[in-house]
Design an enzyme around this catalytic site. Structure first.
Site, PDB file in Angstrom:
ATOM      1  N   THR A 197      13.208  77.976  33.659  1.00  0.00           N
ATOM      2  CA  THR A 197      14.684  77.916  33.543  1.00  0.00           C
ATOM      3  C   THR A 197      15.143  79.340  33.865  1.00  0.00           C
ATOM      4  O   THR A 197      16.033  79.844  34.342  1.00  0.00           O
ATOM      5  CB  THR A 197      15.006  77.651  32.001  1.00  0.00           C
ATOM      6  OG1 THR A 197      14.609  76.270  32.051  1.00  0.00           O
ATOM      7  CG2 THR A 197      16.505  77.613  31.835  1.00  0.00           C
ATOM      8  N   ASN A 201      11.663  65.447  38.804  1.00  0.00           N
ATOM      9  CA  ASN A 201      10.905  65.531  37.724  1.00  0.00           C
ATOM     10  C   ASN A 201      10.987  64.108  36.974  1.00  0.00           C
ATOM     11  O   ASN A 201      10.089  63.582  36.086  1.00  0.00           O
ATOM     12  CB  ASN A 201      11.392  66.458  36.488  1.00  0.00           C
ATOM     13  CG  ASN A 201      12.991  66.558  36.495  1.00  0.00           C
ATOM     14  OD1 ASN A 201      13.551  66.928  37.381  1.00  0.00           O
ATOM     15  ND2 ASN A 201      13.473  66.409  35.068  1.00  0.00           N
ATOM     16  N   SER A 229       6.473  76.790  36.780  1.00  0.00           N
ATOM     17  CA  SER A 229       6.498  76.960  35.273  1.00  0.00           C
ATOM     18  C   SER A 229       4.999  76.604  34.944  1.00  0.00           C
ATOM     19  O   SER A 229       4.419  75.751  35.189  1.00  0.00           O
ATOM     20  CB  SER A 229       7.428  75.996  34.412  1.00  0.00           C
ATOM     21  OG  SER A 229       7.175  76.136  33.096  1.00  0.00           O
ATOM     22  N   CYS A 251      14.550  67.744  28.625  1.00  0.00           N
ATOM     23  CA  CYS A 251      15.648  68.690  28.410  1.00  0.00           C
ATOM     24  C   CYS A 251      17.114  68.019  28.020  1.00  0.00           C
ATOM     25  O   CYS A 251      17.838  68.570  27.678  1.00  0.00           O
ATOM     26  CB  CYS A 251      15.755  69.564  29.519  1.00  0.00           C
ATOM     27  SG  CYS A 251      14.269  70.532  29.581  1.00  0.00           S
TER      28      CYS A 251
HETATM   29  C1  PLP Z   1      12.257  70.262  37.713  1.00  0.00           C
HETATM   30  C2  PLP Z   1      12.068  71.207  36.506  1.00  0.00           C
HETATM   31  N1  PLP Z   1      12.852  72.369  36.620  1.00  0.00           N
HETATM   32  C3  PLP Z   1      12.792  72.997  35.470  1.00  0.00           C
HETATM   33  C4  PLP Z   1      12.168  72.817  34.351  1.00  0.00           C
HETATM   34  C5  PLP Z   1      12.255  73.751  33.285  1.00  0.00           C
HETATM   35  O1  PLP Z   1      11.136  74.529  33.062  1.00  0.00           O
HETATM   36  P1  PLP Z   1      10.573  75.458  31.662  1.00  0.00           P
HETATM   37  O2  PLP Z   1      10.548  74.469  30.750  1.00  0.00           O
HETATM   38  O3  PLP Z   1       9.611  76.215  32.315  1.00  0.00           O
HETATM   39  O4  PLP Z   1      11.849  76.181  31.769  1.00  0.00           O
HETATM   40  C6  PLP Z   1      11.664  71.691  34.225  1.00  0.00           C
HETATM   41  C7  PLP Z   1      10.912  71.308  32.983  1.00  0.00           C
HETATM   42  O5  PLP Z   1      11.024  70.012  32.549  1.00  0.00           O
HETATM   43  C8  PLP Z   1      11.322  70.684  35.323  1.00  0.00           C
HETATM   44  O6  PLP Z   1      10.918  69.580  35.179  1.00  0.00           O
END
Ligand code: PLP
Length: 394
Positions: A73, A152, A200, A326
């Site tokens: 993020t 995702n 991440s 999220c």
């Molecule tokens: C495609 C994608 N982008 C960003 C994120 C955010 O990652 P983080 O938890 O490291 O902030 C996620 C987490 O689910 C994700 O699946």
């Protein structure tokens, strides 16, 4: 609850034991600050350098192109807000309707603050239309394109190589959220000329709380975090050395085992898919089955609610999810599945199974045995059925 079957690996993964072991010295005796003048800090700085080299090798990048962050993020925000601030208001930002909120909400925040934002749609299989991207880029000056590498929720893989080429053609900066491909699909930034790329640690067996931003040499953005000179001034704040060392170990493990792991994971996913489709009528697979991540299966069980399925499976120790972790807490159906135009009677019943190298065929069989029972139980109670005429999303 005696048994846990964890099929929610797109939300987060188990930390690999090798990763924990690699981190331990840096949570113990090697606690020096890598920026310190003394040899005690310098010894830690050497490990930080080695970790940077390992992460760079994983992406076929140069070590000085890696910026460590706290999560994807942060990496996404740094890239998008940083390029927007560097280029200034008037910059056009082009993204897709199916991005993770880390990208989508960042772009929407910038909309109305002097930035024009376009969101590209997807077809019923969750695929991008590159002509739409070309159309949006026509006549732009210093545009920023943010298109994820793989989704995702559905696991659908986007043609990032072609997107990168189109961006070069139009002189646009290209950022990709590559969180879901890490450790699953080879990422080579020499072959795929992205400018900025986010990953991440916790999505591929490193701990939560560490991420990275790849910054191609010659790419410019205004840093989000201001302060010390760490990360060449691109991300201030003392580096989280234990977690960065863990991230590097996860990259090393992924490089060694990716090909073998992913073949086995795809076999488990395919067996799960075939088992569920054979035992559950009125069930469809969401997303392009020909071009998706090996461990992701997104299924829509018509006439019932995904939350209810996940809740009942949880009682049996089976962990799955509806949409993005999220976005959970909201009863709205997934923005990704809705963008694909999945009909009303199916959109609410969409759930995601996501597997990792720590799953087994035995677990797949346990899930295949239990999903149809839960689905039948919920359908027996559902007011909806094949005769349902309500179709607000069609
Ligand atoms: C495609 C994608 N982008 C960003 C994120 C955010 O990652 P983080 O938890 O490291 O902030 C996620 C987490 O689910 C994700 O699946």
């Amino acid at each position: 609850m005696s048994r846990i079957v964890y099929f929610d690996n797109n939300a987060t993964t188990r930390v690999a034991p090798e990763v924990t072991e690699a981190m331990l010295p840096f949570l113990g005796e090697m606690y020096g600050n890598p920026s310190s003048m003394h040899a005690f800090g310098g010894a830690v700085a050497k490990h930080l350098d080695r970790a940077r080299e390992e992460v760079a090798a994983f992406l076929n990048a140069e070590p000085e192109e890696i910026v460590f962050t706290s999560c994807a993020t942060e990496s996404d925000n740094t890239a998008i807000r940083g390029v927007a601030a560097f280029n200034g208001p008037g910059t056009k930002i082009i993204t897709t309707k199916v991005e993770h909120p880390a990208v989508l909400n960042t772009c929407r925040y910038l909309k109305g603050r002097g930035y024009e934002v376009a969101e590209l749609g997807v077809d019923s299989l969750g695929r991008l239309d590159l002509d739409e991207l070309r159309e949006e880029l026509k006549g732009t000056n210093k545009a920023l394109v943010s298109v994820m590498w793989a989704n995702n929720e559905t696991g659908v893989i986007f043609p990032v190589e072609e997107v990168a080429e189109i961006c070069r053609e139009y002189g646009a900066t290209f950022h990709t959220d590559a969180v879901q491909v890490a450790g699953k699909v080879p990422v080579d930034v020499k072959k795929t000329p992205v400018d900025l790329l986010a990953m991440s640690g916790h999505k591929f067996h490193a701990p939560k709380g560490v991420g990275l931003l790849y910054v191609r040499k010659g790419s410019y953005f205004q840093p989000l975090m201001l302060g010390g000179h760490q990360e060449r001034g691109l991300r201030a704040g003392t580096e989280n050395v234990p977690y960065i060392v863990g991230l590097a170990k996860a990259c090393e493990l992924a490089r060694k085992h990716m090909a073998e792991d992913e073949g086995r994971i795809a076999q488990m996913r395919d067996k799960l898919e075939a088992g569920i489709l054979a035992a559950c009528p009125d069930t469809i697979v969401n997303g392009d089955r020909e071009n998706r991540l090996p461990g992701t299966l997104n299924v829509a069980f018509k006439y019932i609610e995904g939350e209810a399925i996940a809740y009942h499976l949880s009682d049996l120790g089976i962990c799955i999810s509806t949409g993005s972790a999220c976005a959970s807490g909201s009863l709205d159906p997934s923005h990704v599945i809705r963008a694909m135009g999945v009909p009303f009677v199916a959109v609410h019943g969409s759930v995601r199974f996501s597997l990792s190298r720590y799953n087994t065929m035995d677990e797949v069989e346990y899930v295949i045995e239990n999903v149809p029972k839960v689905v039948k139980k919920l359908r027996d109670l559902s007011p909806f059925g094949p005769e349902t005429k309500v179709s607000t999303y069609e």
